[in-house]
Enzyme design. Sequence first.
Site, PDB file in Angstrom:
ATOM      1  N   GLY A 197      71.732  -4.229 -23.287  1.00 30.84           N
ATOM      2  CA  GLY A 197      71.813  -5.059 -22.087  1.00 30.84           C
ATOM      3  C   GLY A 197      70.973  -6.315 -22.147  1.00 30.84           C
ATOM      4  O   GLY A 197      70.033  -6.479 -21.377  1.00 30.84           O
ATOM      5  N   SER A 236      72.143  -9.521 -21.768  1.00 34.13           N
ATOM      6  CA  SER A 236      72.850 -10.685 -21.220  1.00 34.13           C
ATOM      7  C   SER A 236      72.013 -11.474 -20.231  1.00 34.13           C
ATOM      8  O   SER A 236      72.213 -12.679 -20.051  1.00 34.13           O
ATOM      9  CB  SER A 236      74.159 -10.246 -20.549  1.00 34.13           C
ATOM     10  OG  SER A 236      73.896  -9.375 -19.464  1.00 34.13           O
ATOM     11  N   SER A 291      62.199   1.720 -17.125  1.00 34.26           N
ATOM     12  CA  SER A 291      62.318   2.407 -15.845  1.00 34.26           C
ATOM     13  C   SER A 291      62.012   1.410 -14.736  1.00 34.26           C
ATOM     14  O   SER A 291      62.543   0.297 -14.728  1.00 34.26           O
ATOM     15  CB  SER A 291      61.366   3.608 -15.818  1.00 34.26           C
ATOM     16  OG  SER A 291      61.440   4.290 -14.585  1.00 34.26           O
ATOM     17  N   SER A 343      67.926   8.085 -10.211  1.00 34.06           N
ATOM     18  CA  SER A 343      68.340   7.833 -11.600  1.00 34.06           C
ATOM     19  C   SER A 343      67.144   7.532 -12.489  1.00 34.06           C
ATOM     20  O   SER A 343      67.095   7.961 -13.646  1.00 34.06           O
ATOM     21  CB  SER A 343      69.354   6.683 -11.653  1.00 34.06           C
ATOM     22  OG  SER A 343      68.763   5.424 -11.380  1.00 34.06           O
ATOM     23  N   LYS A 344      66.157   6.818 -11.944  1.00 33.04           N
ATOM     24  CA  LYS A 344      64.969   6.477 -12.734  1.00 33.04           C
ATOM     25  C   LYS A 344      63.981   7.641 -12.790  1.00 33.04           C
ATOM     26  O   LYS A 344      63.283   7.824 -13.798  1.00 33.04           O
ATOM     27  CB  LYS A 344      64.295   5.222 -12.155  1.00 33.04           C
ATOM     28  CG  LYS A 344      65.116   3.947 -12.317  1.00 33.04           C
ATOM     29  CD  LYS A 344      65.377   3.627 -13.780  1.00 33.04           C
ATOM     30  CE  LYS A 344      66.069   2.286 -13.954  1.00 33.04           C
ATOM     31  NZ  LYS A 344      66.327   1.957 -15.383  1.00 33.04           N
TER      32      LYS A 344
END
Length: 277
Positions: free
Chosen positions: A10, A12, A135, A152-153
């Site tokens: 990731g 970008s 994270s 999620s983290k």
Amino acid sequence: MKNKIWLITGISSGLGKALAESVIKKGDFVIGTFRQKSQVEEFNKKHTDKAKAIVLDITNEKNIKNCVDKVISDYGKIDVLVNNAGVGFVGAIEETSLEEVRKVFEPNFFGSLKMTQTVLSHMRKEKKGHIVQISSHGGIKAFAGFGIYNASKFALEGFSEALAQEVEPLGIKVSIVEPGPFRTNFAGKGLGEAENIIDDYSGTAGTFRNKLKGVNGKQEGDPIKASKAIINLVDSKKTTLRLPLGKVALMTIGMKLESVKSDLEKNREIAESAVYD
């Protein structure tokens, strides 16, 4: 190659982009991932001998395996894996559909987990390597309106904390980076939102949603300075499991630790009594 080879997912925009640029400037070799072929082509035209971009859908297991296999085939090793790719999301717990939850967990948790597992098989053979999990301070402390992202983290941090203990005897390091608010696209166009809005949560989750959007572009964190801190962590002989980044992160993580400590002390007698005599 004598210099370290970094695989960063990731790149970008945001922290991923800043980290890739900083690692290239340092002189190490970067393999960065994008979701779009056009982004890969543009990056590779700009960087011919110091970096390489490849297409990766972090939510696709087969794509992950093919990506790692190609890196090993072309370069022989991966010294540093940075699991940076992920998404942000705001919404109260009741507002959020399971479909929306899965869209957060697929990249933030399952993608990072699969990437970690796939790269580990190669690092174990080399008996060295460093896995860096990006994270958040929200991976330690939860906020109303941020619960699904927090979850999620929290999950990412949970397996990474255990992983660090499992791979330390094998010569492999694990670090969890916990940034506070940084000046990236996280709170802008990259932010997911619960489609369902419940008025009863306007003063909690709704307030957080508006506040998060309101600080977009004004966050205290500098992605370039954060990148240098991550590079220094990787280069250090003595690393820590966690690396908080930013004044806000220090404050919120400190608040969480104090809250847990307070609950522990208030319930100490009850906890001690719940055992066999």
